[in-house]
Design a protein around this motif. Structure first.
Motif, PDB file in Angstrom:
ATOM      1  N   SER A   4      12.114-120.607 -86.334  1.00  0.00           N
ATOM      2  CA  SER A   4      12.361-122.052 -86.267  1.00  0.00           C
ATOM      3  C   SER A   4      12.912-122.460 -84.907  1.00  0.00           C
ATOM      4  O   SER A   4      12.800-123.618 -84.502  1.00  0.00           O
ATOM      5  N   GLN A   5      13.493-121.524 -84.188  1.00  0.00           N
ATOM      6  CA  GLN A   5      14.053-121.806 -82.861  1.00  0.00           C
ATOM      7  C   GLN A   5      13.072-121.467 -81.744  1.00  0.00           C
ATOM      8  O   GLN A   5      13.352-121.725 -80.587  1.00  0.00           O
ATOM      9  N   PHE A   6      11.957-120.847 -82.093  1.00  0.00           N
ATOM     10  CA  PHE A   6      11.024-120.364 -81.076  1.00  0.00           C
ATOM     11  C   PHE A   6       9.835-121.308 -80.989  1.00  0.00           C
ATOM     12  O   PHE A   6       9.538-122.032 -81.934  1.00  0.00           O
ATOM     13  N   LEU A 518      12.718-113.497 -87.190  1.00  0.00           N
ATOM     14  CA  LEU A 518      12.850-113.832 -88.609  1.00  0.00           C
ATOM     15  C   LEU A 518      12.069-115.121 -88.836  1.00  0.00           C
ATOM     16  O   LEU A 518      12.386-116.154 -88.241  1.00  0.00           O
ATOM     17  N   ASP A 519      11.042-115.044 -89.672  1.00  0.00           N
ATOM     18  CA  ASP A 519      10.217-116.236 -89.897  1.00  0.00           C
ATOM     19  C   ASP A 519      10.875-117.133 -90.943  1.00  0.00           C
ATOM     20  O   ASP A 519      10.581-117.057 -92.137  1.00  0.00           O
ATOM     21  N   ASP A 520      11.744-117.998 -90.474  1.00  0.00           N
ATOM     22  CA  ASP A 520      12.508-118.886 -91.365  1.00  0.00           C
ATOM     23  C   ASP A 520      11.869-120.270 -91.445  1.00  0.00           C
ATOM     24  O   ASP A 520      12.547-121.268 -91.660  1.00  0.00           O
ATOM     25  N   ARG A 521      10.530-120.325 -91.257  1.00  0.00           N
ATOM     26  CA  ARG A 521       9.869-121.635 -91.272  1.00  0.00           C
ATOM     27  C   ARG A 521       9.607-122.138 -92.687  1.00  0.00           C
ATOM     28  O   ARG A 521       9.148-123.249 -92.879  1.00  0.00           O
ATOM     29  N   ASP A 522       9.864-121.277 -93.690  1.00  0.00           N
ATOM     30  CA  ASP A 522       9.586-121.623 -95.086  1.00  0.00           C
ATOM     31  C   ASP A 522       8.097-121.921 -95.302  1.00  0.00           C
ATOM     32  O   ASP A 522       7.728-122.867 -96.001  1.00  0.00           O
TER      33      ASP A 522
ATOM     34  N   ALA B  64      21.362-122.011 -74.936  1.00  0.00           N
ATOM     35  CA  ALA B  64      21.260-123.436 -75.256  1.00  0.00           C
ATOM     36  C   ALA B  64      19.963-123.754 -75.993  1.00  0.00           C
ATOM     37  O   ALA B  64      19.646-124.920 -76.224  1.00  0.00           O
ATOM     38  N   GLY B  65      19.188-122.727 -76.330  1.00  0.00           N
ATOM     39  CA  GLY B  65      17.975-122.937 -77.124  1.00  0.00           C
ATOM     40  C   GLY B  65      16.746-123.315 -76.322  1.00  0.00           C
ATOM     41  O   GLY B  65      15.711-123.656 -76.891  1.00  0.00           O
ATOM     42  N   ALA B  66      16.838-123.254 -74.992  1.00  0.00           N
ATOM     43  CA  ALA B  66      15.667-123.576 -74.180  1.00  0.00           C
ATOM     44  C   ALA B  66      14.687-122.401 -74.212  1.00  0.00           C
ATOM     45  O   ALA B  66      15.085-121.257 -74.406  1.00  0.00           O
ATOM     46  N   MET B  67      13.389-122.713 -74.063  1.00  0.00           N
ATOM     47  CA  MET B  67      12.321-121.716 -74.140  1.00  0.00           C
ATOM     48  C   MET B  67      11.780-121.454 -72.746  1.00  0.00           C
ATOM     49  O   MET B  67      11.286-122.378 -72.087  1.00  0.00           O
ATOM     50  N   SER B 124       4.423-132.937 -83.639  1.00  0.00           N
ATOM     51  CA  SER B 124       5.212-133.544 -84.712  1.00  0.00           C
ATOM     52  C   SER B 124       6.693-133.607 -84.354  1.00  0.00           C
ATOM     53  O   SER B 124       7.207-132.766 -83.614  1.00  0.00           O
ATOM     54  N   TYR B 125       7.376-134.612 -84.901  1.00  0.00           N
ATOM     55  CA  TYR B 125       8.826-134.736 -84.721  1.00  0.00           C
ATOM     56  C   TYR B 125       9.544-133.480 -85.198  1.00  0.00           C
ATOM     57  O   TYR B 125      10.648-133.187 -84.774  1.00  0.00           O
ATOM     58  N   ARG B 126       8.896-132.746 -86.139  1.00  0.00           N
ATOM     59  CA  ARG B 126       9.533-131.529 -86.646  1.00  0.00           C
ATOM     60  C   ARG B 126       9.663-130.456 -85.565  1.00  0.00           C
ATOM     61  O   ARG B 126      10.452-129.530 -85.698  1.00  0.00           O
ATOM     62  N   GLN B 127       8.855-130.558 -84.499  1.00  0.00           N
ATOM     63  CA  GLN B 127       8.937-129.568 -83.410  1.00  0.00           C
ATOM     64  C   GLN B 127       9.999-129.947 -82.365  1.00  0.00           C
ATOM     65  O   GLN B 127      10.189-129.216 -81.395  1.00  0.00           O
ATOM     66  N   LEU B 128      10.651-131.081 -82.564  1.00  0.00           N
ATOM     67  CA  LEU B 128      11.625-131.574 -81.580  1.00  0.00           C
ATOM     68  C   LEU B 128      13.055-131.361 -82.088  1.00  0.00           C
ATOM     69  O   LEU B 128      13.253-131.316 -83.297  1.00  0.00           O
ATOM     70  N   PRO B 129      14.043-131.270 -81.211  1.00  0.00           N
ATOM     71  CA  PRO B 129      13.912-131.253 -79.753  1.00  0.00           C
ATOM     72  C   PRO B 129      13.307-129.936 -79.250  1.00  0.00           C
ATOM     73  O   PRO B 129      13.380-128.919 -79.936  1.00  0.00           O
TER      74      PRO B 129
END
Lengths: 582, 582
Positions: A4-6, A518-522, B64-67, B124-129
């Motif tokens: 979910s963070q990737f 960990l695939d936590d995307r449900d 900080a969660g940046a990719m 999708s908004y689900r991919q944000l931020p």
């Protein structure tokens, strides 16, 4: 890492312009995105694999005593002019001008810059040997960029350059790099072969390519399973297939072969094996007089057996041809042979032609060749009796599968390969051109003996995939997989027991230094499995309520036909064992 | 690392074209070598520090969660044309053509490419931020590249780009990056200040610069020691220095000031303080009519106190000037003021002029200004009595040291700084220009709210040295020193005891993860000390026979005036303690 963070971004279909499987799979797995022809962004998923490749290369280069630096991408023309390559390099080298109209090149390679560094930095023999390397962006403006990262324009390369006191010392540097490359490709987990390669016009006499074995490879590599012999097809030595020249048994005869302009057609028409025929290839070299003015052309007739193919690289090394040759024009052929192509041969020439016979052809008796008359061939041709001995007998053909190995230790096999590395002894070509010297022990300046050593970092990803994939996607060697293990919890959103076990395993593997996601995307199992099989993660652990009731979880290796069931308590140790981290 | 295995290459003198101390020291310490103006090779010594900076940045960006990804260096013109920057960017953006004559740019920054990625990848908004970043080579074709890595043409930058659903969410991304930058610069061990910065024409309303404090910095940064206020000089608000307008006490008088064309000269001639004078600056804006045709110019008179300086950035934000202004020509000045520059003022104008008074000027009474007649000034000038109130009162000057802080919590101080980082709220400028949208929760497409966040990786090295050096060389913060510790054995070639102790300590420190170099070159102490002080290694341990006889070795911190003696048995623990690794 949690999914979910990737930035996970898989595609059901590859873009229609993706030609080869590695390109299709890298695009579908979200590893690369195209920015322009041959120019890609390396997405987070792809960059993970790239960094692993880079780390392995860096560790082994450092272990071999090489020094990492970074040379500029934008390089001044002056250095390239010193070696003459500013003019010699084709349009693959992208030239540009800065705001002051000064000329620069985007580095396709860095011999000039590193030699410039060496002549400033390495003053004394006491500083030698020295090996400088960089892992850096290169640009080659390919006419037809294609195959994704396999033949891109902007790509990452590790290039190393060694500087030595003597040819002998340079040989040791070469061996050191050869050994480092062997360790690198071993660690990458790829099936590969180091093959002797042609040194071409660049000079020097030692060169090996590191080829990743793949059916889709562009290069043909020749090896002898019974010995260590391996070379690329340009270099692999072809011996005569006959034990000396046979006796003449047939009479020379001019035979009508109407419309049969190829050896295959002639053999079929006459009902004889193809290996009784001889193919004629006509080359030309342009002569110059003493004042350097054009002085006509010399015509060369090269003869190979009907079932063999001319090797132009080998031909290009022969006396008379090595300064450069071309195929003869139709007019030149008509003038010398009195005939159009398809029926040419060494008998009855109109004007002098130099004849070079392949070793096998020179041993043939009673052979068939063109009669220099349209729709006719000679049969029963014999050297010495029907025509003079050839001017030169030489190895001018490609070997074919089953040929004797030149080391006499068996027969040759041929594989397809993708060149991902190259070690090359350069000698003093660059150090002389740029007058790069050091003071030797005797106090006298001496030119560096150099070697260069490249590895295509991004290309390795493509080669690894060409070698390792199936219908479902990529199969990464563990060492360069973006993740080593994926945990797929079934019912992440619903079952606390599943979440607990998944997080427990995730924590346990992280703590042991496993690169786990960990695939936590449900997502549904089908979606998760399809994504991770496409991406090619080597190990998958599936945790679901059904299994947990019996205290079981599933482990499936990416190459396994089906999953194995394991006790929850054993899974972490099992996975660590599979990864060699137990 | 052993010095004999490393590429050590110090110079006694810096090349004569090295202008600033960081450039001189990096060249002398063998960290960089020049390839062309503003283009450097990063040598092994320099690369070690660069990699440490990169690692700290990467760790905190990931935290900080940046990719991380890598975008191309050679970018297609089409993307830059979508935002209009292909034409707007000056010659700093190097443009080039490939072999097919297609236009490309060498990336100076990557807003266009990353927005192109976002519009393909973030549906999708689900991919944000989402925050994408890269640590990559940039190229800016500076007109006058100088100061080594401080203003090079080819350099390494970390650039990050955030994509959010809303302005509010973008604000959170901004804060997250601000916090990450704070951790990064804390870990780098540099004295720095985050200052509010002008957002300029790029739009958006939030921007901070991270400035490394150094006397040699090009930027003036303003801060209030008594509060958290900090801004760069372009932005720092200047309040009126007077508590409301004073009463008129003097009569207006035209006073001869022959040849005195500056406020300083006039104040000296009249024997009054400089802060009783007012400076006149004349700007012009070019008008256009309804059809967009030129329609003359509007002339603006800007008034600041004699001891103050006009702030053009502030002026450029005022109504009427924000579309762009220039300084008036001499002809325009003559036409409107009937006088040449040096004696201009707001009284007795020939033609209408818009008058803008700085806040302090608007509060002044009995002030002195030009009389619009050569060699004359007015004294005793008062608003309302001698001339109408100004058209506009505004903050149009630079603050100076000692001014009240705009937050009312003390007085302002000014430092010099080197900008090494920048966080910037972009809004929808790029997403609208490139029509980059995602589907929001309501199923409707919406433009991304964006931010961009840069850090000059290679520039940090220069800034660190400008801040930390002495006559002997660089003084690296431990976190980014090429080596943390150097062991200098005195008499390496002669004394087995020295060799043994040196190697024992070397092994002990290596085992604890210390980045240590053992100077096994068998050089004299003076040579070793000079090299390592120039290179700036934070800790030096000297081991010699004389000390060993008493069981002692020396430790010297790079900033210490002299070495301290320590028992051989304690030295490893002592060094580990100094490094915080005990």
């Amino acid at each position: 890492m949690r999914a979910s963070q990737f930035h996970l971004s898989t595609l059901k279909e590859a873009p229609s312009d993706a030609e080869v499987v590695s390109q299709q799979l890298m695009l579908r797995a979200g590893m690369i995105r195209k920015a322009a022809a041959g120019i890609y962004s390396y997405m987070p998923m792809g960059l993970r694999s790239i960094r692993k490749v880079e780390t392995i290369i860096r560790e082994e280069m450092n272990r071999a005593g090489a020094m990492e630096l970074v040379m500029p991408l934008v390089q001044p023309a002056e250095l390239w002019q010193e070696t003459g390559r500013w003019d010699k390099m084709g349009p693959e080298m992208l030239r540009l001008k800065d705001r002051h109209e000064r000329d620069f090149a985007l580095q396709p390679t860095s011999e000039e810059v590193v030699t410039d560094i060496a002549r400033q930095e390495l003053k004394s023999y006491r500083q030698l040997p020295r090996n400088f390397y960089q892992i850096q962006t290169k640009f080659r403006d390919e006419r037809r960029p294609r195959f994704g990262v396999m033949r891109g324009r902007e790509f990452t390369m590790k290039d190393a350059y060694s500087f030595d006191r003597s040819e002998e010392a340079a040989g040791r540097s070469y061996e050191l790099m050869f050994a480092a490359y062997t360790r690198i490709f071993d660690r990458l987990g790829l099936e590969y072969r180091a093959v002797a390669a042609d040194t071409g016009a660049i000079g020097g006499d030692r060169s090996h390519e590191f080829q990743v074995i793949a059916d889709t490879g562009e290069d043909a590599i020749v090896y002898c399973p019974g010995s260590g012999y391996a070379a690329n097809i340009e270099l692999a030595e072809a011996v005569s297939l006959l034990a000396g020249r046979g006796k003449a048994r047939q009479a020379l005869e001019k035979t009508p072969t109407p419309g049969k302009a190829t050896c295959e057609d002639v053999a079929a028409l006459l009902g004889v094996p193809l290996d009784t025929t001889v193919k004629s290839l006509v080359l030309a070299t342009d002569d110059v007089d003493e004042r350097g003015q054009p002085a006509g052309a010399t015509i060369w007739l090269l003869l190979v057996r009907g079932d063999h193919a001319l090797n132009e690289v080998k031909a290009g090394k022969l006396e008379g041809l090595k300064a450069g040759f071309r195929f003869a024009t139709e007019a030149e052929i008509a003038e010398h042979f009195g005939c159009r192509p398809g029926y040419l041969g060494p008998i009855g020439l109109k004007k002098p032609v130099k004849i070079i016979a392949d070793r096998t052809v020179a041993d043939m008796a009673d052979f068939i060749c063109g009669a220099n008359e349209a729709d006719f061939h000679f049969t029963g041709v014999n050297w010495g009796r029907d025509l003079p001995e050839p001017d030169l007998v030489a190895d001018i053909r490609n070997v074919v599968e089953g040929n004797p190995s030149p080391d006499g230790k068996g027969v040759l096999a041929i594989q397809r390969g993708i060149e991902v590395g190259h070690v090359f002894y350069l000698g003093t070509r660059y150090s002389k051109a740029m007058n790069a010297t050091f003071l030797d022990e005797d106090g006298k300046p001496k030119h560096f003996e150099m070697g260069c050593y490249g590895i295509g970092v991004t290309r390795i990803l493509g080669a690894a995939i060409e070698q390792n994939h199936d219908a479902r996607g990529i199969i990464w060697p563990t060492a360069i997989a973006p993740f080593e293990v994926v945990i797929c919890p079934v019912g992440w959103g619903k079952s606390e027991a599943v979440r607990d076990e998944a997080q427990k395993l995730y924590g346990a593997l992280l703590a042991q230094g496993v690169d786990v996601i960990l695939d936590d995307r449900d997502e549904r199992p089908g979606v998760m499995f399809a994504d991770w099989e496409l991406i090619g993660v080597p190990h998958r652990v599936t945790i679901g309520d059904r299994g947990l009731k019996e205290g079981l979880v599933e482990h499936q290796g990416r190459r396994d036909a089906e999953a194995g069931k394991l006790a929850v308590a054993d899974i972490a140790a099992h996975v660590l064992g599979m990864l060699g981290k137990a």
